[in-house]
Design a protein around this motif. Sequence first.
Motif: not given
Length: 263
Positions: A221-224
């Motif tokens: 979820y780091r890029t979301r």
Amino acid sequence: MALLAEIIVDTEGDSRVVVLYPVMWLFVAVLVTFVVTRVITRRIRAKTGATDADEPEPEGGLIGDITVGGVHVHHQVLGILLMTLAGVALIATTPEGTALNIFAAAFGVGLALTFDEFALWVHLDDVYWSTAGRKSVDAIFCALMITGLMIGGAELVTGRIGTAEWWGSIGYLFVALGISVICLLKGKFVTGIVGVVFQPVAIVGAIRLAKPDSWWAVRRYRTRPKRMARSEARFDERYHARWNRARDFVAGTPDPHHAGTQH
């Protein structure tokens, strides 16, 4: 109990008869031992009234911590010894009937005593009355749910070894374990463990959002940011408060400042 009696009558001669009663005694032993253990530890806590690890514990009375040579013996030590003795007896004697039920119950008592201090295994510290100690309650819930489901005769592997049915059940088991691993990576400990036996629980847990502090969320979820925001909204303080109220009702309210080595 009536349902179990009907199953035994209807399946007379079936090998499941040998499995059914011992698992029932295992489940009952885990449940009763956990309840009794928590009642005793809560009474000890109320009697001492100590929240400071350095505060001396009053002596006397029938109920109190076990000490040997000044060393506090945690009840998981008794559980490990009892499980060891029951396990050795089961392997060495291969009992049947009443003897098998007795050893199954003894193993269940040991299992409950040990899992009631599950958090101590994880943290290598006495966190029994701290917030981290709630992990022990989760572990006991998992043990009860799994043994409870097994009372109905749940079988992870079926068929004769080498047959198509056997290989099919092995493949199904690996898929179920994979789904449960996803649940664990998403921070859903109870869901993942119970899902090994009851797969629909694991499937739902694997599909739904991961907890924001889990391995899955931190890496995926780091890029979301929208998904992370949804996760944080779902698993907010209110979510944790609901579960913590249930844990505390069963096991007692923890002391967030507790850092001692006594119960």
